[in-house]
Design a protein around this motif. Structure first.
Motif, PDB file in Angstrom:
ATOM      1  N   GLN A 169      36.808  10.109 -11.403  1.00  0.00           N
ATOM      2  CA  GLN A 169      38.269  10.225 -11.471  1.00  0.00           C
ATOM      3  C   GLN A 169      38.686  11.457 -12.270  1.00  0.00           C
ATOM      4  O   GLN A 169      39.621  12.167 -11.883  1.00  0.00           O
ATOM      5  CB  GLN A 169      38.883   8.959 -12.093  1.00  0.00           C
ATOM      6  N   ARG A 170      37.991  11.728 -13.385  1.00  0.00           N
ATOM      7  CA  ARG A 170      38.311  12.916 -14.179  1.00  0.00           C
ATOM      8  C   ARG A 170      38.036  14.186 -13.385  1.00  0.00           C
ATOM      9  O   ARG A 170      38.837  15.113 -13.372  1.00  0.00           O
ATOM     10  CB  ARG A 170      37.501  12.923 -15.479  1.00  0.00           C
ATOM     11  N   ALA A 181      43.595  19.994  -9.261  1.00  0.00           N
ATOM     12  CA  ALA A 181      44.383  21.027  -9.934  1.00  0.00           C
ATOM     13  C   ALA A 181      43.888  22.423  -9.588  1.00  0.00           C
ATOM     14  O   ALA A 181      44.685  23.348  -9.405  1.00  0.00           O
ATOM     15  CB  ALA A 181      44.328  20.819 -11.445  1.00  0.00           C
ATOM     16  N   SER A 182      42.581  22.599  -9.470  1.00  0.00           N
ATOM     17  CA  SER A 182      42.054  23.948  -9.240  1.00  0.00           C
ATOM     18  C   SER A 182      42.084  24.369  -7.770  1.00  0.00           C
ATOM     19  O   SER A 182      42.164  25.546  -7.479  1.00  0.00           O
ATOM     20  CB  SER A 182      40.629  24.065  -9.775  1.00  0.00           C
ATOM     21  N   ALA A 206      44.302  17.427  -2.019  1.00  0.00           N
ATOM     22  CA  ALA A 206      44.306  16.034  -2.428  1.00  0.00           C
ATOM     23  C   ALA A 206      42.862  15.541  -2.290  1.00  0.00           C
ATOM     24  O   ALA A 206      42.396  15.267  -1.193  1.00  0.00           O
ATOM     25  CB  ALA A 206      45.244  15.217  -1.557  1.00  0.00           C
ATOM     26  N   VAL A 207      42.156  15.486  -3.398  1.00  0.00           N
ATOM     27  CA  VAL A 207      40.738  15.121  -3.394  1.00  0.00           C
ATOM     28  C   VAL A 207      40.622  13.603  -3.376  1.00  0.00           C
ATOM     29  O   VAL A 207      41.279  12.909  -4.155  1.00  0.00           O
ATOM     30  CB  VAL A 207      40.013  15.717  -4.616  1.00  0.00           C
ATOM     31  N   GLN A 208      39.788  13.101  -2.473  1.00  0.00           N
ATOM     32  CA  GLN A 208      39.569  11.664  -2.333  1.00  0.00           C
ATOM     33  C   GLN A 208      38.263  11.277  -3.014  1.00  0.00           C
ATOM     34  O   GLN A 208      37.294  12.022  -2.976  1.00  0.00           O
ATOM     35  CB  GLN A 208      39.471  11.277  -0.869  1.00  0.00           C
ATOM     36  N   VAL A 209      38.258  10.089  -3.610  1.00  0.00           N
ATOM     37  CA  VAL A 209      37.025   9.529  -4.155  1.00  0.00           C
ATOM     38  C   VAL A 209      36.562   8.463  -3.171  1.00  0.00           C
ATOM     39  O   VAL A 209      37.237   7.458  -2.962  1.00  0.00           O
ATOM     40  CB  VAL A 209      37.246   8.916  -5.553  1.00  0.00           C
TER      41      VAL A 209
END
Length: 133
Positions: free
Chosen positions: A77-78, A85-86, A90-93
């Motif tokens: 999650q971190r 941000a970088s 939209a990054v999915q886990v």
């Protein structure tokens, strides 16, 4: 001593050319490398003497970029927040036993996904392409 100073001054003028990318970073400008078309992987398996009959299909599956695979949910999650941000994606886990995989994007052609992965690697963000469907 005077000769040494003259040599150093000459060398500094001789090698003083355009400002480097590092100089522009120190001046507060954002570094954006350009992806050249020569970086695109154009190696295909072609048989000599045979022509390409049909053009490739526009959609050959569904591709995403995978950044990392972590075993710890909190760490995933971190890292997801950092990558979002970088990169602006939209990054999915995605949990795929035993790892939490960090994936983003969605392309219908492998070439487009590989181009984006190469562009991200220019920003020192390691990523690779995975086929989902």
């Amino acid at each position: 001593m005077r000769n040494l100073l003259l040599i150093l001054a000459f060398c500094s003028f001789a090698f003083a050319v355009e400002p480097t990318d590092l100089d522009s970073l120190f001046r507060g400008h954002e570094y954006k490398p350009e992806l050249k078309s020569s970086l695109r992987d154009t190696t295909t398996s072609q048989v000599p003497g045979k022509s390409q009959g049909k053009a490739e299909k526009a959609s050959d599956g569904y591709y995403m970029i995978q950044f990392e695979a972590l075993a710890d949910f909190d760490a995933a999650q971190r890292r997801r927040a950092q990558l979002s941000a970088s990169t602006g994606y939209a990054v999915q886990v995605v949990f795929d036993t035993p790892f939490y995989k960090l994936r983003a994007g969605g392309w219908t052609s492998k070439k487009a996904a590989e181009d984006k992965a190469r562009e991200l690697s220019a920003y020192n963000i390691p990523a690779f392409v995975v086929k989902i469907k």
